[in-house]
Design an enzyme around this catalytic site. Structure first.
Site, PDB file in Angstrom:
ATOM      1  N   CYS A   1       0.842  -1.193   0.000  1.00  5.59           N
ATOM      2  CA  CYS A   1       0.000   0.000   0.000  1.00  5.59           C
ATOM      3  C   CYS A   1       0.879   1.246   0.000  1.00  5.59           C
ATOM      4  O   CYS A   1       2.102   1.174   0.144  1.00  5.59           O
ATOM      5  CB  CYS A   1      -0.921   0.011   1.213  1.00  5.59           C
ATOM      6  SG  CYS A   1      -0.045   0.109   2.788  1.00  5.59           S
TER       7      CYS A   1
ATOM      8  N   CYS B   1       3.137   1.707   3.079  1.00  8.16           N
ATOM      9  CA  CYS B   1       4.447   1.038   3.017  1.00  8.16           C
ATOM     10  C   CYS B   1       5.438   1.887   2.225  1.00  8.16           C
ATOM     11  O   CYS B   1       6.605   2.039   2.611  1.00  8.16           O
ATOM     12  CB  CYS B   1       4.303  -0.340   2.365  1.00  8.16           C
ATOM     13  SG  CYS B   1       3.205  -1.484   3.220  1.00  8.16           S
TER      14      CYS B   1
ATOM     15  N   ASP C   1       7.959  25.767 -31.662  1.00  9.14           N
ATOM     16  CA  ASP C   1       9.101  26.229 -32.443  1.00  9.14           C
ATOM     17  C   ASP C   1       8.880  25.730 -33.871  1.00  9.14           C
ATOM     18  O   ASP C   1       8.122  24.773 -34.089  1.00  9.14           O
ATOM     19  CB  ASP C   1      10.390  25.661 -31.848  1.00  9.14           C
ATOM     20  CG  ASP C   1      11.594  25.997 -32.701  1.00  9.14           C
ATOM     21  OD1 ASP C   1      11.778  27.176 -33.020  1.00  9.14           O
ATOM     22  OD2 ASP C   1      12.341  25.063 -33.053  1.00  9.14           O
TER      23      ASP C   1
ATOM     24  N   ASP D   1      12.877  21.909 -30.077  1.00 10.15           N
ATOM     25  CA  ASP D   1      13.907  20.878 -30.210  1.00 10.15           C
ATOM     26  C   ASP D   1      15.336  21.401 -30.097  1.00 10.15           C
ATOM     27  O   ASP D   1      16.253  20.626 -29.839  1.00 10.15           O
ATOM     28  CB  ASP D   1      13.762  20.177 -31.564  1.00 10.15           C
ATOM     29  CG  ASP D   1      14.247  21.051 -32.718  1.00 10.15           C
ATOM     30  OD1 ASP D   1      13.895  22.253 -32.740  1.00 10.15           O
ATOM     31  OD2 ASP D   1      14.992  20.546 -33.568  1.00 10.15           O
TER      32      ASP D   1
ATOM     33  N   ASP E   1      15.937  26.396 -27.501  1.00  7.38           N
ATOM     34  CA  ASP E   1      14.597  26.200 -26.949  1.00  7.38           C
ATOM     35  C   ASP E   1      14.630  25.705 -25.511  1.00  7.38           C
ATOM     36  O   ASP E   1      13.596  25.737 -24.827  1.00  7.38           O
ATOM     37  CB  ASP E   1      13.808  25.192 -27.799  1.00  7.38           C
ATOM     38  CG  ASP E   1      13.507  25.715 -29.188  1.00  7.38           C
ATOM     39  OD1 ASP E   1      13.134  26.898 -29.296  1.00  7.38           O
ATOM     40  OD2 ASP E   1      13.654  24.951 -30.153  1.00  7.38           O
TER      41      ASP E   1
END
Length: 728
Positions: free
Chosen positions: A30, A33, A438, A622, A626
């Protein structure tokens, strides 16, 4: 015994002077724990990370290199009542299968005993209402005890052993009240039998155990199913590779023994064990994991292949480019693990609620017993009511509410080509109301494309491609790539800044600038039609052509932008590229809000401006420029072709040439957030309704066990709804 383990094979570098270790921990049932383990281990000096993954009972640890002995963690976990050992995925799956079989055996024993005891209980119930002799009733009670007590001692071991470990470590877990409830029910039944009472509860006690075991078994199987939706990456990994140990001799070796520069042989039907480049052969390969495309792709010498790629036809020789553990498939696995081990806001809320469980539930059960005694109930009835309260308040549903959805949603996103890189990425992506793209490498493909290929004869394209292989210029590389040729022309020279030239079939041949090839007229025609194109001129004797090379929008970019708009999400383009190129992309995508020539600082300023207006921005980019904007946005994504810096700061990475994963990420995240909220409400409503009913004495321990198990199963089934692919 644990201290004798050699941990060196399992330790990994986590960068920044940190060591990473994964441990499999037995007995985690759970969120309570999880919180206890993480809280305790985080107090050890120099430990920077202690995270438990509930779905596979795995503990991820990171600490400063050279400061701690890994055996310390195993010892500390033993003190807390948990057995731990190095995590190995195959071993963990085998062990969990054995646990499931053990639970099933115990469930079978409990169910068989329950059926037999019920047969004995029916005449007792009917006899108590008529004229059964006390001696006959006692005989049936003792016969029931003879069946139930040994069956319970065997079947209830998972609960007893877990509770014993917790108590030995001076703590409690959810199995402590369950064990107390079982023991009290059995003890009360024995005492009632000794006192020749009309009622004993052996049937209810053994059925209680059967219900609890059924719930535990279903819970474990649901967890295994949710892990399957996270992507079975182990099945994509080749454990061995066929390595050339000499130009003519091959040997099968473990994949871990392959080093960069080694040549491996791939045959039809085999999966590649390494990232590398083809040096010999042609084949169709299934690379859907990397590109997202389901159709086979043709590879030839020079083509890149990745670990997990399936060879469909032909034989390939591949030169390995990465060491074991550094393949793209390994990176995908690490991203998934990182996302599942991280903590979301909803999960932290569930954990805080679960930590309050132990003191509250024991106090509630004790006060219930005292209340019924004060009300005038018998000690027997008060105990039975307290047992029902202990069992019905077990927080299994609350502990599973968020991890189950998080795991299934991560798997659904992986199936859509999205890899999460942050634990709360799902929640933040679900909240976005604006997307900033972008342009270069994000809305457009990272590689240049030849726009007028259909206007040039195939033999000219092939010849120009062979010539382009001798140039290092990226525009020339686009021509070579489109030609699909891997054999360069001999004796070709390159003029820096101009192009390449030589002789072919006794005639001069050139590729490069228009002025270098004396084809300015053709170049001007192309530039008049397409001012954003780059011109690559070709001349072979009197044969003259010009290639229009330009960036190409991702195939589905327009559809995805339109799809975001239909969801009420505003889209804008913020790019550092020059204005004509950005304007053209915006017109093609029908994006009205765009900015060109923007610096990294300006991108951050735009995001902050939108944030002040109350917008939740998803940044998709990318490039290295950026990265600051990705970090500043409310949520961020980058393509798998992005720079390492951009991938590192992005909340998610998407695969393939298409933009569809961006829309899928928003749809799946919104659905997952909705399911998380539903699960939390289900868990809360269950306790709000069930606890008062149990306190009022309207629920038997048997019904309490069925209700507790049912709530966990309902939460897991609701979480599995996140696996459905969203139409994009």
């Amino acid at each position: 015994m644990q201290a004798d383990i050699d941990f060196s094979h399992y330790l990994k570098s986590a960068g920044a002077g940190l060591i990473h270790l994964d441990l499999a921990v037995e007995g985690i049932n759970c969120a309570g724990c999880m919180a206890k383990i993480e809280r305790n281990l985080s107090t050890i000096p120099d430990v920077t990370l202690a995270r438990v993954n509930l779905t596979d009972s795995r503990l991820a640890l990171e600490w400063k290199a050279g400061t701690l002995d890994p055996a310390l963690f195993v010892s500390r976990l033993a003190e807390l009542g948990y057995k731990a050992y190095p995590f190995a995925r195959d071993d963990a799956e085998t062990l969990e299968a054995q646990r499931a079989q053990g639970l099933l055996r115990r469930l079978g024993v409990a169910a068989f005993a329950a059926m037999n005891v019920m047969m004995l209980s029916i005449p007792v119930w009917s006899g108590n209402a008529s004229d059964m002799l006390p001696e006959q009733r006692d005989f049936f009670h003792w016969l029931s005890a003879l069946i139930v007590l040994p069956a319970a001692a065997y079947s209830a071991q998972p609960f007893f052993l877990s509770a014993q470990s917790a108590l030995r470590a001076r703590g409690v877990n959810m199995d402590v009240p369950i064990s107390i409830g079982i023991v009290l029910a059995l003890a009360t039944s024995v005492i009632e039998t000794l006192n020749h009472a009309e009622h004993a509860y052996f049937d209810a006690a053994i059925m209680l155990i059967a219900f609890l075991l059924a719930g535990r078994y279903l819970d474990q199987n649901m967890r295994r199913r949710t892990r399957a939706f996270a992507g079975n990456l182990a099945a994509l990994k080749a454990e061995t590779a066929t390595k050339f140990i000499s130009p003519i001799e091959i040997r099968t070796v473990p994949a871990a023994a392959i080093r960069p520069g080694d040549i491996v042989l791939l045959r039809p039907g085999e999966r590649c064990a390494v990232d590398g480049n083809v040096v010999e052969g042609r084949s169709e390969i299934d690379q859907s994991l990397i590109t997202g495309e389901t159709l086979p792709a043709m590879v030839t010498p020079g083509s890149a292949v990745f670990a997990g790629t399936l060879v469909r036809s032909g034989t390939l020789r591949v030169r390995a480019s990465t060491a074991p553990g550094g393949t793209l498939l390994d990176e995908i696995s690490r991203l998934l693990d990182h996302a599942l081990q991280a903590r979301s806001r909803y999960l932290r809320l569930a954990e805080r609620a679960s930590r309050l469980y132990a003191p509250v539930v024991h106090a509630t059960a004790f006060l219930t017993m005292l209340g019924w005694l004060a009300y005038g109930a018998s000690f027997h009835d008060s105990i039975v009511t307290a047992i029902a309260v202990l069992i019905i308040t077990c927080p299994c549903a609350l502990g599973l509410a968020i991890p189950a959805v998080q795991t299934v949603a991560s798997g659904a996103l992986f199936g859509s080509g999205v890899l999460l890189n942050a634990g709360d990425a799902i929640e933040r992506i679900a909240e976005i109301d604006r997307v900033i793209f972008d342009k270069t490498g994000t809305l457009t493909l990272p590689e240049l494309d030849v726009a007028n290929l259909a206007e040039i004869p195939d033999d000219v394209v092939r010849l120009a491609g062979r010539l382009a292989l001798s140039s290092r210029h990226p525009v020339a590389a686009a021509v070579a790539r489109k030609a699909g040729i891997n054999s360069p022309l001999p004796d070709i020279q390159e003029e820096p800044g101009q192009g390449v030239h030589g002789l072919h079939e006794g005639r001069p041949i050139r590729l490069g600038r228009a002025s270098f090839c004396d084809v300015d007229d053709l170049a001007n025609e192309i530039l008049c039609r397409d001012p954003e194109a780059s011109v690559v001129a070709f001349r072979h004797g009197e044969t003259r052509y010009a290639f229009a090379v330009r960036q190409r929008l991702r195939p589905d970019a327009a559809d995805i932008v339109a799809g975001l708009g239909r969801m009420g999400i505003a889209v804008e383009i913020v790019s550092g590229d020059h204005e004509p190129a950005v304007r053209l992309a915006a017109e093609q995508l029908r994006v009205r809000d765009w900015r060109a020539g923007v610096s990294p600082v300006d991108k951050i300023a735009r995001i902050e401006e939108l944030a002040r207006q109350g917008c939740k921005v998803l940044m998709v980019g990318d490039g290295l420029n950026d990265a600051p904007a990705l970090a500043a946005a409310h949520a961020s994504m980058s393509p798998v072709t992005a720079t390492h810096m951009s991938q590192a700061v992005a909340d998610a990475v998407f695969l393939g040439e298409r933009l569809a994963p961006v829309l899928a990420a928003v749809k799946v995240s919104r659905k997952a957030r909705r399911l998380m909220r539903q699960n939390l409400w289900l868990a809360v409503v269950y306790n709000v309704l069930a606890v008062p009913i149990a306190i009022a004495g309207l629920v038997t321990p048997l019904i309490a066990a069925a209700a507790m198990s049912g709530s966990s199963v309902i939460v897991m089934l609701n979480a599995l709804r996140a696996r459905a692919r969203e139409a994009v």
